[in-house]
Design a protein around this motif. Structure first.
Motif, PDB file in Angstrom:
ATOM      1  N   ALA A  35       0.822  -1.211   0.000  1.00 33.59           N
ATOM      2  CA  ALA A  35       0.000   0.000   0.000  1.00 33.59           C
ATOM      3  C   ALA A  35       0.853   1.258   0.000  1.00 33.59           C
ATOM      4  O   ALA A  35       0.452   2.297  -0.549  1.00 33.59           O
ATOM      5  N   ALA A  36       2.052   1.177   0.583  1.00 34.93           N
ATOM      6  CA  ALA A  36       2.954   2.330   0.638  1.00 34.93           C
ATOM      7  C   ALA A  36       3.776   2.505  -0.632  1.00 34.93           C
ATOM      8  O   ALA A  36       4.566   3.443  -0.727  1.00 34.93           O
ATOM      9  N   GLY A  37       3.609   1.613  -1.614  1.00 35.55           N
ATOM     10  CA  GLY A  37       4.271   1.801  -2.901  1.00 35.55           C
ATOM     11  C   GLY A  37       5.322   0.787  -3.268  1.00 35.55           C
ATOM     12  O   GLY A  37       6.010   0.950  -4.293  1.00 35.55           O
ATOM     13  N   LEU A  38       5.477  -0.286  -2.476  1.00 34.67           N
ATOM     14  CA  LEU A  38       6.479  -1.301  -2.801  1.00 34.67           C
ATOM     15  C   LEU A  38       6.109  -2.016  -4.099  1.00 34.67           C
ATOM     16  O   LEU A  38       5.014  -2.557  -4.228  1.00 34.67           O
ATOM     17  N   THR A  39       7.022  -1.997  -5.055  1.00 31.28           N
ATOM     18  CA  THR A  39       6.775  -2.687  -6.327  1.00 31.28           C
ATOM     19  C   THR A  39       7.831  -3.728  -6.654  1.00 31.28           C
ATOM     20  O   THR A  39       7.626  -4.546  -7.558  1.00 31.28           O
ATOM     21  N   ALA A  40       8.971  -3.707  -5.957  1.00 32.32           N
ATOM     22  CA  ALA A  40      10.043  -4.655  -6.272  1.00 32.32           C
ATOM     23  C   ALA A  40      10.820  -5.017  -5.022  1.00 32.32           C
ATOM     24  O   ALA A  40      11.032  -4.175  -4.139  1.00 32.32           O
ATOM     25  N   ILE A  41      11.248  -6.266  -4.967  1.00 33.02           N
ATOM     26  CA  ILE A  41      12.082  -6.765  -3.874  1.00 33.02           C
ATOM     27  C   ILE A  41      13.361  -7.340  -4.468  1.00 33.02           C
ATOM     28  O   ILE A  41      13.318  -8.099  -5.443  1.00 33.02           O
ATOM     29  N   ILE A  42      14.491  -6.966  -3.876  1.00 33.28           N
ATOM     30  CA  ILE A  42      15.772  -7.574  -4.211  1.00 33.28           C
ATOM     31  C   ILE A  42      16.189  -8.419  -3.019  1.00 33.28           C
ATOM     32  O   ILE A  42      16.425  -7.906  -1.926  1.00 33.28           O
ATOM     33  N   ASP A  43      16.246  -9.723  -3.233  1.00 29.84           N
ATOM     34  CA  ASP A  43      16.596 -10.672  -2.179  1.00 29.84           C
ATOM     35  C   ASP A  43      18.063 -11.057  -2.357  1.00 29.84           C
ATOM     36  O   ASP A  43      18.431 -11.723  -3.319  1.00 29.84           O
ATOM     37  N   LEU A  44      18.903 -10.627  -1.423  1.00 27.57           N
ATOM     38  CA  LEU A  44      20.345 -10.843  -1.512  1.00 27.57           C
ATOM     39  C   LEU A  44      20.799 -12.124  -0.825  1.00 27.57           C
ATOM     40  O   LEU A  44      21.994 -12.412  -0.802  1.00 27.57           O
ATOM     41  N   ARG A  45      19.871 -12.913  -0.305  1.00 28.00           N
ATOM     42  CA  ARG A  45      20.230 -14.115   0.435  1.00 28.00           C
ATOM     43  C   ARG A  45      20.740 -15.217  -0.492  1.00 28.00           C
ATOM     44  O   ARG A  45      20.493 -15.220  -1.698  1.00 28.00           O
ATOM     45  N   SER A  46      21.406 -16.178   0.113  1.00 26.45           N
ATOM     46  CA  SER A  46      21.894 -17.334  -0.631  1.00 26.45           C
ATOM     47  C   SER A  46      20.746 -18.289  -0.932  1.00 26.45           C
ATOM     48  O   SER A  46      19.652 -18.197  -0.348  1.00 26.45           O
ATOM     49  N   ASN A  47      21.000 -19.242  -1.821  1.00 25.07           N
ATOM     50  CA  ASN A  47      19.994 -20.253  -2.126  1.00 25.07           C
ATOM     51  C   ASN A  47      19.601 -21.046  -0.883  1.00 25.07           C
ATOM     52  O   ASN A  47      18.433 -21.405  -0.706  1.00 25.07           O
TER      53      ASN A  47
ATOM     54  N   ALA B  95      21.726 -13.221  -5.318  1.00 25.84           N
ATOM     55  CA  ALA B  95      22.564 -13.647  -4.197  1.00 25.84           C
ATOM     56  C   ALA B  95      23.955 -13.018  -4.293  1.00 25.84           C
ATOM     57  O   ALA B  95      24.614 -13.109  -5.323  1.00 25.84           O
ATOM     58  N   LEU B  96      24.390 -12.385  -3.212  1.00 25.00           N
ATOM     59  CA  LEU B  96      25.741 -11.805  -3.181  1.00 25.00           C
ATOM     60  C   LEU B  96      26.781 -12.788  -2.674  1.00 25.00           C
ATOM     61  O   LEU B  96      27.975 -12.562  -2.842  1.00 25.00           O
ATOM     62  N   MET B  97      26.310 -13.880  -2.048  1.00 25.91           N
ATOM     63  CA  MET B  97      27.204 -14.961  -1.636  1.00 25.91           C
ATOM     64  C   MET B  97      26.549 -16.270  -2.036  1.00 25.91           C
ATOM     65  O   MET B  97      25.426 -16.554  -1.610  1.00 25.91           O
ATOM     66  N   ALA B  98      27.233 -17.061  -2.839  1.00 20.04           N
ATOM     67  CA  ALA B  98      26.655 -18.320  -3.286  1.00 20.04           C
ATOM     68  C   ALA B  98      26.561 -19.322  -2.152  1.00 20.04           C
ATOM     69  O   ALA B  98      25.618 -20.115  -2.080  1.00 20.04           O
TER      70      ALA B  98
ATOM     71  N   GLY C 146      27.971 -20.878   4.083  1.00 19.79           N
ATOM     72  CA  GLY C 146      28.824 -21.732   4.899  1.00 19.79           C
ATOM     73  C   GLY C 146      30.290 -21.568   4.571  1.00 19.79           C
ATOM     74  O   GLY C 146      31.140 -21.498   5.460  1.00 19.79           O
ATOM     75  N   GLU C 147      30.610 -21.491   3.278  1.00 19.89           N
ATOM     76  CA  GLU C 147      32.005 -21.301   2.872  1.00 19.89           C
ATOM     77  C   GLU C 147      32.541 -19.985   3.398  1.00 19.89           C
ATOM     78  O   GLU C 147      33.672 -19.900   3.869  1.00 19.89           O
ATOM     79  N   SER C 148      31.717 -18.951   3.338  1.00 26.37           N
ATOM     80  CA  SER C 148      32.141 -17.643   3.840  1.00 26.37           C
ATOM     81  C   SER C 148      32.455 -17.704   5.328  1.00 26.37           C
ATOM     82  O   SER C 148      33.453 -17.143   5.794  1.00 26.37           O
ATOM     83  N   MET C 149      31.635 -18.415   6.090  1.00 25.73           N
ATOM     84  CA  MET C 149      31.858 -18.498   7.531  1.00 25.73           C
ATOM     85  C   MET C 149      33.077 -19.348   7.861  1.00 25.73           C
ATOM     86  O   MET C 149      33.790 -19.081   8.818  1.00 25.73           O
ATOM     87  N   ARG C 150      33.332 -20.381   7.054  1.00 23.33           N
ATOM     88  CA  ARG C 150      34.509 -21.212   7.302  1.00 23.33           C
ATOM     89  C   ARG C 150      35.796 -20.452   7.003  1.00 23.33           C
ATOM     90  O   ARG C 150      36.819 -20.665   7.636  1.00 23.33           O
TER      91      ARG C 150
ATOM     92  N   ALA D 129      31.316  -9.885  -6.398  1.00 21.25           N
ATOM     93  CA  ALA D 129      29.890  -9.808  -6.734  1.00 21.25           C
ATOM     94  C   ALA D 129      29.517  -8.481  -7.384  1.00 21.25           C
ATOM     95  O   ALA D 129      28.343  -8.092  -7.357  1.00 21.25           O
ATOM     96  N   ALA D 130      30.488  -7.805  -8.002  1.00 23.66           N
ATOM     97  CA  ALA D 130      30.181  -6.539  -8.675  1.00 23.66           C
ATOM     98  C   ALA D 130      29.079  -6.692  -9.725  1.00 23.66           C
ATOM     99  O   ALA D 130      28.195  -5.831  -9.827  1.00 23.66           O
ATOM    100  N   PRO D 131      29.068  -7.767 -10.539  1.00 25.97           N
ATOM    101  CA  PRO D 131      27.982  -7.906 -11.519  1.00 25.97           C
ATOM    102  C   PRO D 131      26.605  -7.989 -10.861  1.00 25.97           C
ATOM    103  O   PRO D 131      25.629  -7.416 -11.368  1.00 25.97           O
ATOM    104  N   GLN D 132      26.518  -8.698  -9.738  1.00 27.54           N
ATOM    105  CA  GLN D 132      25.230  -8.777  -9.041  1.00 27.54           C
ATOM    106  C   GLN D 132      24.824  -7.417  -8.481  1.00 27.54           C
ATOM    107  O   GLN D 132      23.647  -7.047  -8.518  1.00 27.54           O
TER     108      GLN D 132
END
Length: 253
Positions: free
Chosen positions: A54-66, A88-91, A94-98, A119-122
Motif C-alpha cells: 500500500a505504501a508503494g512497494l513494487t520490487a524486492i531484491i533478495d540478496l540471500r543465498s539459495n 545472491a551476493l554470496m553463493a 557456509g564457505e564464507s563463515m569457514r 559480486a560486482a555484476p550482481q
C-alpha cells in the motif's frame, strides 16, 4: 509461502527497516520511497506485507543465498503483486563463515571489500532494478546489515552521498542487532545446523564495539585502490545511463 524444515519460524514486522530517503546526495536530498533497506522480508506478517504494498512497494531484491531462501522461501510477499529479484551476493554462506572463523569489525570490512570484488555484476544488476522499477524497491538479506549494507553503500556512492553519511546509515543497524538476532533465529538456527555450525558459538562470535569500522574499511579501501569508489561497478557494466537514471529518480518527487 513455504517454510521448509524450520518449524520455529515466527512471522513478524522487520526490526531493521529504513527508507534511505533524507540522505544528502549529489544535487539535493534522496527522496523517500525510492529504496528501502531491511532485514528479512520473507518473515513479515500478512499485515506488514499489505502495508508495504500500500505504501508503494513494487520490487524486492533478495540478496540471500539459495540455502537461506530454501528455508523460508519468499513469505507472504510472495503472493502479492510485487516483482521479485533473487540476486545472491554470496553463493555459499557456509564457505564464507569457514573462511572467517573469527569475526571482527575489521574482518567484516575485509569481507565487504571481497564482496564488491567478487559480486560486482550482481550489485550492478541490483542497481539496475532500483533504477528501472516504477515504485519503491526494498532490498534485504537476513539481518539487513552486511550484504544489505554493501548494496546500500554502492547505491549511495552512485548517488553522490558522502562517506560519512554512508557510515552513519550503516551504523544505525548496531542498536537493532539484538532484535535482529531474535527475529531471524528461526531461520539462522536451522541454517547453521545444516551447515555444521553450533548456533550458540555463532552468536557469541559476533563482534562487539562500534560496527562503523567495517564500512569505513570498505569505503577507504575502494578509494585507495581505485580512486573512484564505484570503479569496480563500472568495470562490471554499470552504465552512465543507469547512473543518470538513479540520480534523476533519487531527486524526483
Amino acid at each position: 509461502m513455504t517454510l521448509i524444515d524450520a518449524p520455529l519460524i515466527t512471522l513478524s514486522a522487520p526490526v531493521n527497516l529504513r527508507d534511505l530517503g533524507g540522505i544528502a546526495v549529489d544535487g539535493g536530498v534522496l527522496r523517500e520511497r525510492l529504496a528501502i533497506r531491511t532485514d528479512d522480508l520473507a518473515l513479515v506478517t500478512e499485515e506488514v506485507a499489505d502495508e508495504l504494498v500500500a505504501a508503494g512497494l513494487t520490487a524486492i531484491i533478495d540478496l540471500r543465498s539459495n540455502a537461506e531462501v530454501g528455508i523460508s522461501g519468499r513469505g507472504p510477499l510472495g503472493t502479492r503483486a510485487v516483482a521479485y529479484h533473487h540476486i545472491a551476493l554470496m553463493a555459499d554462506v557456509g564457505e564464507s563463515m569457514r573462511e572467517q572463523p573469527m569475526f571482527t569489525h575489521e574482518s567484516m570490512g575485509a569481507s565487504y571489500v571481497a564482496m564488491v570484488d567478487t559480486a560486482a555484476p550482481q550489485l550492478v544488476t541490483a542497481l539496475n532494478v532500483i533504477a528501472y522499477s516504477p515504485g519503491t524497491t526494498a532490498f534485504h538479506c537476513a539481518a539487513g546489515r552486511d550484504r544489505t549494507g554493501v548494496l546500500a553503500a554502492m547505491l549511495l556512492l552512485v548517488l553522490g552521498a558522502s562517506d560519512d553519511d554512508i557510515v552513519i546509515d550503516y551504523a544505525l543497524t548496531d542498536a537493532n542487532m539484538p532484535a535482529i538476532m531474535q527475529r531471524t533465529s528461526g531461520v539462522m538456527g536451522p541454517l547453521w545446523a545444516k551447515l555444521g555450525f553450533d548456533e550458540e558459538r555463532m552468536r557469541s562470535a559476533l563482534p562487539a564495539g562500534e560496527m562503523a569500522v567495517s564500512m569505513r574499511i570498505l569505503l577507504a579501501t575502494l578509494r585507495e585502490r581505485h580512486g573512484d569508489p564505484i570503479a569496480p561497478l563500472r568495470a562490471a557494466g554499470l552504465s552512465d545511463d543507469t547512473i543518470a537514471r538513479l540520480r534523476a529518480r533519487a531527486l524526483d518527487a
